[in-house]
Design a protein around this motif. Structure first.
Motif, short mmCIF file in Angstrom:
data_model
loop_
_atom_site.label_atom_id
_atom_site.label_comp_id
_atom_site.label_asym_id
_atom_site.label_seq_id
_atom_site.Cartn_x
_atom_site.Cartn_y
_atom_site.Cartn_z
N ILE A 6 0.85 -1.19 0.00
CA ILE A 6 0.00 0.00 0.00
C ILE A 6 0.88 1.24 0.00
N VAL A 7 0.44 2.29 -0.71
CA VAL A 7 1.20 3.53 -0.78
C VAL A 7 0.30 4.71 -0.42
N GLY A 8 0.93 5.79 0.07
CA GLY A 8 0.20 7.01 0.40
C GLY A 8 1.19 8.13 0.66
N VAL A 9 0.68 9.33 0.78
CA VAL A 9 1.56 10.47 1.04
C VAL A 9 1.97 10.47 2.52
N PRO A 10 3.17 11.01 2.83
CA PRO A 10 3.64 11.04 4.22
C PRO A 10 3.04 12.24 4.97
N GLU A 11 1.71 12.24 5.09
CA GLU A 11 1.01 13.37 5.70
C GLU A 11 0.05 12.88 6.77
N HIS A 12 -0.43 13.84 7.56
CA HIS A 12 -1.24 13.56 8.75
C HIS A 12 -2.54 12.82 8.44
N PHE A 13 -3.05 12.95 7.23
CA PHE A 13 -4.28 12.23 6.84
C PHE A 13 -4.14 10.72 7.06
N ASN A 14 -2.93 10.21 6.90
CA ASN A 14 -2.74 8.76 6.89
C ASN A 14 -2.33 8.17 8.23
N LEU A 15 -2.37 8.96 9.30
CA LEU A 15 -1.99 8.42 10.60
C LEU A 15 -2.85 7.21 11.00
N PRO A 16 -4.15 7.15 10.71
CA PRO A 16 -4.91 5.95 11.09
C PRO A 16 -4.29 4.65 10.57
N TRP A 17 -3.76 4.68 9.34
CA TRP A 17 -3.11 3.48 8.80
C TRP A 17 -1.90 3.09 9.64
N HIS A 18 -1.10 4.09 10.00
CA HIS A 18 0.13 3.79 10.76
C HIS A 18 -0.19 3.28 12.16
N LEU A 19 -1.22 3.87 12.78
CA LEU A 19 -1.61 3.39 14.10
C LEU A 19 -2.11 1.94 14.02
N ALA A 20 -2.89 1.62 13.00
CA ALA A 20 -3.41 0.25 12.84
C ALA A 20 -2.26 -0.74 12.61
N ILE A 21 -1.29 -0.33 11.79
CA ILE A 21 -0.13 -1.19 11.55
C ILE A 21 0.66 -1.40 12.84
N GLU A 22 0.92 -0.30 13.57
CA GLU A 22 1.70 -0.38 14.81
C GLU A 22 0.99 -1.19 15.88
N ASP A 23 -0.34 -1.15 15.87
CA ASP A 23 -1.12 -1.92 16.85
C ASP A 23 -1.23 -3.40 16.48
N GLY A 24 -0.75 -3.77 15.29
CA GLY A 24 -0.86 -5.17 14.85
C GLY A 24 -2.26 -5.56 14.40
N ALA A 25 -3.09 -4.55 14.07
CA ALA A 25 -4.49 -4.84 13.72
C ALA A 25 -4.61 -5.61 12.42
N PHE A 26 -3.70 -5.38 11.48
CA PHE A 26 -3.75 -6.14 10.23
C PHE A 26 -3.13 -7.53 10.43
N GLU A 27 -2.06 -7.58 11.21
CA GLU A 27 -1.43 -8.88 11.50
C GLU A 27 -2.42 -9.83 12.16
N ASP A 28 -3.30 -9.28 13.00
CA ASP A 28 -4.31 -10.12 13.66
C ASP A 28 -5.24 -10.78 12.65
N ARG A 29 -5.33 -10.21 11.46
CA ARG A 29 -6.15 -10.78 10.38
C ARG A 29 -5.31 -11.59 9.39
N GLY A 30 -4.03 -11.80 9.74
CA GLY A 30 -3.15 -12.58 8.86
C GLY A 30 -2.61 -11.78 7.68
N ILE A 31 -2.56 -10.44 7.84
CA ILE A 31 -2.14 -9.57 6.74
C ILE A 31 -0.88 -8.81 7.13
N ASN A 32 0.14 -8.91 6.30
CA ASN A 32 1.35 -8.10 6.43
C ASN A 32 1.19 -6.90 5.50
N LEU A 33 0.72 -5.77 6.06
CA LEU A 33 0.47 -4.58 5.23
C LEU A 33 1.76 -3.77 5.13
N GLU A 34 2.33 -3.75 3.94
CA GLU A 34 3.60 -3.04 3.70
C GLU A 34 3.32 -1.63 3.21
#
Length: 284
Positions: A6-34
């Motif tokens: 997944i790609v996006g701009v390095p801006e504040h709009f995308n913090l929800p994605w980073h928080l979800a990745i850091e919390d392991g929310a995608f890993e819990d679903r068996g997904i390695n979100l790069e």
């Protein structure tokens, strides 16, 4: 574990994605979100989707609609930011220009052709009553390129998300002349046709996770301070930005799609308006 790019701009709009990745929310679903940051913005992300170098992109609505209209094999899967983007219009701090009207005959610094900074220059020209066909462009790749160009005396003006560039106004690099808001929801989530055809179940899990995060994002304790610290923003600027920003969890409406196509068509940026199923993904 399935890897999804997944790609996006390095801006504040995308913090929800980073928080979800850091919390392991995608890993819990068996997904390695790069996640990969793309400072060059929408034009570059359209190219990555077209070249199948990413599966998903958090991308400007008008940019991806133009790209799909021109044959990019991907679809919009839902809105991401439902509110307009405030495109700040900037010149070098030492420029003699003090209003948007004064840059009518100046070049526009853009990240690349097909980018949001390119397309919104046409929208702004139309809003101002200028002839969009007279616009001239200088390609600067990204925000750093804009700083270099404007401070070295190019005389161009530069359109970028107002809050992202605010620190450069505050430190005396740019002068802000005003805003040009997008007349539609500004960011969507797009996916390649190949990913949608092969991994509809993975997409469903990814959307469930991110929609949970965006629905609750503004309620996170001290989220304004987290954003200010993480993105080097003034606390009051982040509070203003949060008050103007709404995250979306549903598919882009056909009415909005038609509005964007009509605007791009009127500016000669697309050759024809196409049916909604060319642009909008449906898992039904």
């Amino acid at each position: 574990m399935k890897t999804v790019r997944i790609v996006g701009v390095p801006e504040h709009f995308n913090l929800p994605w980073h928080l979800a990745i850091e919390d392991g929310a995608f890993e819990d679903r068996g997904i390695n979100l790069e996640w990969t940051d793309i400072p060059e913005g929408t034009g570059k992300m359209c190219q990555l989707l077209e070249d199948n170098e990413t599966d998903l992109a958090i991308i400007l609505t008008e940019g991806i609609i133009k790209s799909i209209s021109q044959g990019n094999r991907c679809k919009i899967v839902q809105e991401y930011i439902s509110s307009p983007l405030l495109w700040g219009i900037h010149v070098a701090a030492n420029s003699s220009r003090n209003s948007i009207q004064e840059v009518k005959h100046d070049k526009v610094a853009i990240s690349r052709l097909g980018s949001g900074s390119h397309l919104m220059a046409y929208v702004n020209a139309q809003n101002q009553g200028w002839n969009p066909e007279k616009l001239q462009f200088e390609i600067i790749n990204n925000l750093d390129g804009a700083v270099k160009s404007l401070t070295e005396g190019s005389g161009a003006y530069f359109m970028w998300e107002r809050f992202t560039t605010k620190p450069l106004v505050d430190n005396g690099t740019f002068k802000w002349l005003g805003d040009c808001p997008t007349p539609w929801p500004c960011f969507v989530i797009a996916a390649t046709d190949s990913f949608l055809e092969s991994q509809p179940g993975l997409l469903k899990h990814i959307l469930e996770v991110i929609n949970t995060y965006t629905e609750e994002f503004k309620q996170i304790p001290s989220i304004d301070r987290t954003l200010a610290n993480r993105y080097d923003q003034k606390f009051e600027d982040i509070q203003e930005w949060l008050s103007k920003t709404t995250w979306g969890q549903h598919q882009l409406s056909e009415e909005t799609l038609e509005n964007v196509q009509q605007k791009l068509f009127s500016l000669d940026l697309i050759e024809e308006r196409k049916p909604a199923d060319k642009f909008l993904y449906s898992n039904r």
